[in-house]
Enzyme design. Structure first.
Site, PDB file in Angstrom:
ATOM      1  N   GLY A  71       0.822  -1.209   0.000  1.00 52.25           N
ATOM      2  CA  GLY A  71       0.000   0.000   0.000  1.00 52.25           C
ATOM      3  C   GLY A  71       0.857   1.261   0.000  1.00 52.25           C
ATOM      4  O   GLY A  71       0.526   2.252  -0.661  1.00 52.25           O
ATOM      5  N   THR A  72       1.945   1.222   0.719  1.00 48.10           N
ATOM      6  CA  THR A  72       2.833   2.385   0.794  1.00 48.10           C
ATOM      7  C   THR A  72       3.335   2.763  -0.598  1.00 48.10           C
ATOM      8  O   THR A  72       3.330   3.942  -0.985  1.00 48.10           O
ATOM      9  CB  THR A  72       4.038   2.076   1.728  1.00 48.10           C
ATOM     10  OG1 THR A  72       3.522   1.767   3.015  1.00 48.10           O
ATOM     11  CG2 THR A  72       4.994   3.251   1.820  1.00 48.10           C
ATOM     12  N   GLN A 180      -7.277   0.136   4.740  1.00 51.08           N
ATOM     13  CA  GLN A 180      -7.988  -0.516   5.852  1.00 51.08           C
ATOM     14  C   GLN A 180      -9.392  -0.998   5.483  1.00 51.08           C
ATOM     15  O   GLN A 180      -9.997  -1.743   6.247  1.00 51.08           O
ATOM     16  CB  GLN A 180      -8.082   0.443   7.048  1.00 51.08           C
ATOM     17  CG  GLN A 180      -6.764   0.652   7.779  1.00 51.08           C
ATOM     18  CD  GLN A 180      -6.259  -0.597   8.511  1.00 51.08           C
ATOM     19  OE1 GLN A 180      -7.021  -1.522   8.805  1.00 51.08           O
ATOM     20  NE2 GLN A 180      -4.970  -0.632   8.778  1.00 51.08           N
ATOM     21  N   ALA A 201      -2.531  -6.497   0.432  1.00 52.79           N
ATOM     22  CA  ALA A 201      -3.141  -7.822   0.653  1.00 52.79           C
ATOM     23  C   ALA A 201      -3.044  -8.305   2.094  1.00 52.79           C
ATOM     24  O   ALA A 201      -3.924  -9.027   2.563  1.00 52.79           O
ATOM     25  CB  ALA A 201      -2.493  -8.849  -0.279  1.00 52.79           C
ATOM     26  N   HIS A 202      -1.997  -7.896   2.810  1.00 47.95           N
ATOM     27  CA  HIS A 202      -1.838  -8.455   4.168  1.00 47.95           C
ATOM     28  C   HIS A 202      -2.883  -7.916   5.148  1.00 47.95           C
ATOM     29  O   HIS A 202      -2.998  -8.407   6.267  1.00 47.95           O
ATOM     30  CB  HIS A 202      -0.411  -8.252   4.695  1.00 47.95           C
ATOM     31  CG  HIS A 202      -0.043  -6.859   5.101  1.00 47.95           C
ATOM     32  ND1 HIS A 202      -0.127  -6.434   6.408  1.00 47.95           N
ATOM     33  CD2 HIS A 202       0.427  -5.803   4.405  1.00 47.95           C
ATOM     34  CE1 HIS A 202       0.289  -5.176   6.488  1.00 47.95           C
ATOM     35  NE2 HIS A 202       0.622  -4.765   5.277  1.00 47.95           N
ATOM     36  N   CYS A 327       4.033   4.349  23.043  1.00 52.63           N
ATOM     37  CA  CYS A 327       5.216   4.639  23.842  1.00 52.63           C
ATOM     38  C   CYS A 327       6.362   4.027  23.064  1.00 52.63           C
ATOM     39  O   CYS A 327       6.613   2.841  23.144  1.00 52.63           O
ATOM     40  CB  CYS A 327       5.073   3.964  25.192  1.00 52.63           C
ATOM     41  SG  CYS A 327       6.535   4.076  26.197  1.00 52.63           S
TER      42      CYS A 327
HETATM   43  N1  PLP Z   1      -2.404   3.108   4.692  1.00 54.09           N
HETATM   44  C1  PLP Z   1      -3.040   2.680   5.780  1.00 54.09           C
HETATM   45  C2  PLP Z   1      -4.306   3.328   6.207  1.00 54.09           C
HETATM   46  C3  PLP Z   1      -2.517   1.619   6.535  1.00 54.09           C
HETATM   47  O1  PLP Z   1      -3.155   1.192   7.626  1.00 54.09           O
HETATM   48  C4  PLP Z   1      -1.302   1.012   6.108  1.00 54.09           C
HETATM   49  C5  PLP Z   1      -0.706  -0.081   6.875  1.00 54.09           C
HETATM   50  O2  PLP Z   1      -0.732  -0.101   8.087  1.00 54.09           O
HETATM   51  C6  PLP Z   1      -0.687   1.494   4.934  1.00 54.09           C
HETATM   52  C7  PLP Z   1      -1.277   2.545   4.259  1.00 54.09           C
HETATM   53  C8  PLP Z   1       0.572   0.900   4.421  1.00 54.09           C
HETATM   54  O3  PLP Z   1       0.341  -0.333   3.810  1.00 54.09           O
HETATM   55  P1  PLP Z   1       1.537  -1.371   3.576  1.00 54.09           P
HETATM   56  O4  PLP Z   1       1.775  -2.045   4.879  1.00 54.09           O
HETATM   57  O5  PLP Z   1       1.028  -2.307   2.548  1.00 54.09           O
HETATM   58  O6  PLP Z   1       2.695  -0.593   3.086  1.00 54.09           O
END
Ligand code: PLP
Length: 375
Positions: A71-72, A180, A201-202, A327
């Site tokens: 996703g990133t 999400q 996908a995860h 924290c």
């Molecule tokens: N965007 C949101 C809202 C997320 O919750 C996450 C992962 O926690 C990401 C983007 C990033 O996804 P990825 O882990 O596939 O890079």
């Protein structure tokens, strides 16, 4: 010791059926999808079939789905290309976004001098829709709105219909970080005029290291990763065929089982809220009190000293949760999300993010409550 996994917004277990599909591909389909002989062509056909399966879930066309590593990466690509190639000069967003969006926008602002406007956040953790509308009325600069669908810490849900309609009316691009929500609610892209969505996908019981971007046909992005002609040159690099196939299987199952699993998860969340309220009459639930059905952010009426040890003690008992008020490496650093709408006093108290899946049971919630009570 039995694990109680209540951190499904961080990641999810991989469904056995997904593992089975992936192992089959790893065993039998090792051809490079770019090779022109039979096993290469077969690998390619697996990828194209997965693309079709995924596109169908959103009423999109296959060519609008591009595979990425996560996703990133999908967020980075879309935001960067919108600024670099589509002439975006103003980005409207919030400080509640995931760092995959926040830090990318920050970087783009430094590199390209793009103006960044952060929307006000109401005490309910929602955006100020009227402010968004007012900002969009100024059409003097090409604008991109980037807002997440479901917040990963508190579960606040964006009104996709309202935001996408506003963006169309005022000719702004709309990117929605749907990491999400994909696989957890239906998104009909034929009805909702969103320009870009992303998935990982995860988060829906698929493998890690694979995601996708939906790029509406009218928006022609340029790549950020250059190399071969994979993904029509939009995202070079030999495809992880087993990952792609695993993701498609996970998504297909998520939508097949959606109604049944949503019902179960909602019941678990309600049960958890009820039990917590019985044990801690002063407990508060962060956000707008509705929240997405799999996320519950709990503000516990406990002292700071107790809070500091809480995650550690839960972990010792095999319970995996995360702290809203994190924290990190010994320093008390409030969550960048909660600090946008909680008062100073509440920020000092421990917040726990609980996020559920179809695998959770009421007995696990009882175990959590028992352990919390002895802390
Ligand atoms: N965007 C949101 C809202 C997320 O919750 C996450 C992962 O926690 C990401 C983007 C990033 O996804 P990825 O882990 O596939 O890079």
């Amino acid at each position: 010791m039995k694990q109680v996994y209540l951190d499904n917004a961080a990641t999810t277990s991989v469904r056995p059926e997904v593992i089975e599909e992936m192992v089959k591909v790893l065993r039998n389909d090792y051809g490079n999808p770019s090779s022109t002989y039979a096993i290469g062509r077969h690998a390619k056909s697996l990828i194209e079939n997965a693309r079709k399966v995924i596109a169908k879930q959103f009423n999109a066309t296959s060519s609008e789905i591009i595979f990425t590593s996560c996703g990133t990466e999908a967020n980075n690509w879309i935001l960067r290309s919108c600024v670099r190639d589509l002439g975006v000069k103003r980005v409207i967003t919030t400080k509640l976004e995931h760092h995959a969006v926040l830090n990318t926008v920050k970087q783009l602002s430094a590199e390209y001098g793009v103006e960044v406007v952060f929307l006000n956040i109401l005490p309910t953790s929602e955006i100020d829709y009227n402010q968004l509308e007012d900002l969009l009325k100024d059409e003097s600069q090409p604008t991109l709105v980037t807002l997440m669908h479901v917040n990963n810490e508190v579960g606040t849900e964006l009104d996709l219909k309202r935001v996408s309609a506003l963006c169309v009316e005022h000719k702004a691009l709309f990117h929605c970080d749907t990491v999400q929500s994909i696989g957890k609610t239906r998104i009909n892209l034929e009805e909702l005029p969103i320009d870009f969505i992303v998935a990982s996908a995860h988060k829906f019981h698929g493998p890690k290291g694979i995601g996708f971007a939906f790029i509406r046909k009218k928006n022609v992005l340029k790549p950020v990763i250059f190399g071969g002609e994979q993904e029509k040159g939009m995202r070079a690099g030999t495809e992880g065929v087993h990952q792609v196939v695993g993701m498609a299987k996970a998504l297909e199952m998520a939508y097949e089982l959606l109604d049944e699993e949503r019902k179960h998860i909602s019941e678990i969340k309600e049960y958890c809220k009820k039990r917590l309220s019985e044990v801690y009459p002063d407990v508060k639930f962060n956000g707008n009190n509705v929240g997405f059905y799999n996320i519950l952010n709990v503000l516990l009426p406990l002292s700071q000293e107790k809070a500091a040890m809480m995650l550690f003690q839960l972990d010792m008992k095999g319970i995996a949760v995360s702290r809203g008020s994190a924290c990190q490496s010994g320093s008390q650093k409030p969550s960048h999300v909660l600090s946008q709408f909680l008062c100073e006093e509440d920020l000092k108290r421990p917040s726990l993010r609980l996020s559920f899946s179809h695998e959770n049971t009421k007995e696990e919630i009882d175990t959590l409550i028992e352990v919390l009570q002895v802390i």
